[in-house]
Design a protein around this motif. Structure first.
Motif, PDB file in Angstrom:
ATOM      1  N   PRO A   1     -13.000 -32.767  -1.492  1.00  0.00           N
ATOM      2  CA  PRO A   1     -12.738 -34.066  -2.112  1.00  0.00           C
ATOM      3  C   PRO A   1     -12.377 -33.902  -3.587  1.00  0.00           C
ATOM      4  N   VAL A   2     -11.464 -34.714  -4.069  1.00  0.00           N
ATOM      5  CA  VAL A   2     -11.079 -34.660  -5.479  1.00  0.00           C
ATOM      6  C   VAL A   2     -12.300 -34.899  -6.369  1.00  0.00           C
ATOM      7  N   GLU A   3     -13.220 -35.752  -5.924  1.00  0.00           N
ATOM      8  CA  GLU A   3     -14.434 -35.988  -6.712  1.00  0.00           C
ATOM      9  C   GLU A   3     -15.210 -34.707  -6.953  1.00  0.00           C
ATOM     10  N   ARG A   4     -15.186 -33.806  -5.961  1.00  0.00           N
ATOM     11  CA  ARG A   4     -15.905 -32.536  -6.124  1.00  0.00           C
ATOM     12  C   ARG A   4     -15.181 -31.619  -7.107  1.00  0.00           C
ATOM     13  N   LEU A   5     -13.850 -31.732  -7.186  1.00  0.00           N
ATOM     14  CA  LEU A   5     -13.115 -30.954  -8.190  1.00  0.00           C
ATOM     15  C   LEU A   5     -13.470 -31.428  -9.594  1.00  0.00           C
ATOM     16  N   ILE A   6     -13.680 -32.726  -9.741  1.00  0.00           N
ATOM     17  CA  ILE A   6     -14.109 -33.252 -11.033  1.00  0.00           C
ATOM     18  C   ILE A   6     -15.488 -32.701 -11.378  1.00  0.00           C
ATOM     19  N   ASP A   7     -16.388 -32.696 -10.399  1.00  0.00           N
ATOM     20  CA  ASP A   7     -17.707 -32.093 -10.624  1.00  0.00           C
ATOM     21  C   ASP A   7     -17.566 -30.626 -11.011  1.00  0.00           C
ATOM     22  N   ARG A   8     -16.649 -29.920 -10.373  1.00  0.00           N
ATOM     23  CA  ARG A   8     -16.453 -28.497 -10.671  1.00  0.00           C
ATOM     24  C   ARG A   8     -16.039 -28.312 -12.133  1.00  0.00           C
ATOM     25  N   ALA A   9     -15.128 -29.149 -12.597  1.00  0.00           N
ATOM     26  CA  ALA A   9     -14.693 -29.055 -13.989  1.00  0.00           C
ATOM     27  C   ALA A   9     -15.846 -29.339 -14.949  1.00  0.00           C
ATOM     28  N   LEU A  10     -16.657 -30.339 -14.628  1.00  0.00           N
ATOM     29  CA  LEU A  10     -17.768 -30.714 -15.501  1.00  0.00           C
ATOM     30  C   LEU A  10     -18.941 -29.758 -15.396  1.00  0.00           C
ATOM     31  N   SER A  11     -18.906 -28.832 -14.428  1.00  0.00           N
ATOM     32  CA  SER A  11     -19.989 -27.863 -14.273  1.00  0.00           C
ATOM     33  C   SER A  11     -19.838 -26.668 -15.184  1.00  0.00           C
ATOM     34  N   MET A  12     -18.680 -26.540 -15.836  1.00  0.00           N
ATOM     35  CA  MET A  12     -18.432 -25.394 -16.704  1.00  0.00           C
ATOM     36  C   MET A  12     -19.136 -25.582 -18.055  1.00  0.00           C
TER      37      MET A  12
END
Length: 261
Positions: free
Chosen positions: A204-215
């Motif tokens: 899900p695109v929402e999970r890609l956003i989470d991935r970016a914010l996890s850095m």
């Protein structure tokens, strides 16, 4: 964009935990089993998950060994790891600490697994310390993931460009540092082999956003008011690649196995 440099006491991952758990890709279960078979892991063995974060490696290996010890300096990561382990029904000892806290008090291990954390450590010093903790026929296991250059991953370049726009480079590690392999070849663990498992996943695109914010370099704590802008930009940039709110990701989970000669 400009950022204020983080202080030396900046909690790199305190604000990222929920995003890390939701967005970072987990390692392929087939890879975990292949590595366990390669090392002939049994219930007689102990394994350390060093820099464990939410404990994914420790949790994955727990059914295959007798004991797992997870070590991480971030208390909120250990809280997440404990909750995920309870959900998975595995018993793991979680210790708040870092590679600088390793010592004989922890006992001996068949293997020490490290995910996306080795670059934060004094790698040469850590390998010297691990030499005293790992059994003679044991191994250091470095886990990573990469994306093959295939059509399904066309979106990833655009994703990376968005993340780069928001990255605070004063927080990360020096990109010119030697590759892990170079350090390992000069250590006691100089016999190297790599195993990879390739999977296709719908994300899900929402999970890609989470991935970016996890850095650590683009965390909510770093971005502050810019967090909403990252979310908006990522949603916009991923839209052409998404179907029903998902992108297709081809990901290779890798394990670099380092043993003594």
């Amino acid at each position: 964009m400009t950022f204020e440099p983080a202080s030396s006491s900046f909690p790199r991952f305190a604000s990222t935990v929920r995003h890390y758990v939701a967005g970072r890709p987990n390692y392929a279960q087939a890879l975990i089993q292949t590595v366990a078979d390669h090392l002939h892991l049994t219930k007689q063995h102990r394994l350390m998950d060093l820099g464990c974060g939410p404990g994914w490696l420790g949790i994955a290996f727990a059914p295959r060994v007798g004991q797992v010890v997870g070590v991480d300096p971030e208390p909120t990561m250990l809280e997440a790891a404990s909750a995920l382990a309870a959900t998975a029904g595995v018993d793991i000892e979680w210790i708040e600490g870092s590679s600088y806290d390793l010592g004989p008090q922890l006992g001996r291990f068949r293997a020490v697994a490290i995910g996306r954390a080795f670059h934060w450590m004094d790698r040469a010093a850590t390998l010297r310390t691990l030499d005293a903790l790992i059994e003679d026929d044991g191994a250091v296991l470095l886990f990573n993931d990469v994306r093959p250059d295939v059509p399904q991953n066309t979106w990833y370049k655009r994703y990376s460009e968005v993340v780069d726009r928001f990255t605070n480079r004063s927080v990360g590690f020096a990109p010119e540092r030697l590759r892990h392999e170079a350090l390992l070849l000069e250590s006691a663990f100089s016999q190297l082999s790599r195993i990879g498992v390739i999977e296709q996943r719908r994300v899900p695109v929402e999970r890609l956003i989470d991935r970016a914010l996890s850095m650590s370099t683009s965390s909510p704590e770093q971005l502050g008011a810019l967090t909403d802008q990252l979310v908006q930009d990522m949603t916009t940039e991923m839209a052409p690649f998404a179907s029903d709110g998902h992108v297709v990701e081809v990901i290779e989970s890798q394990a670099l196995i380092a043993r003594r000669r």
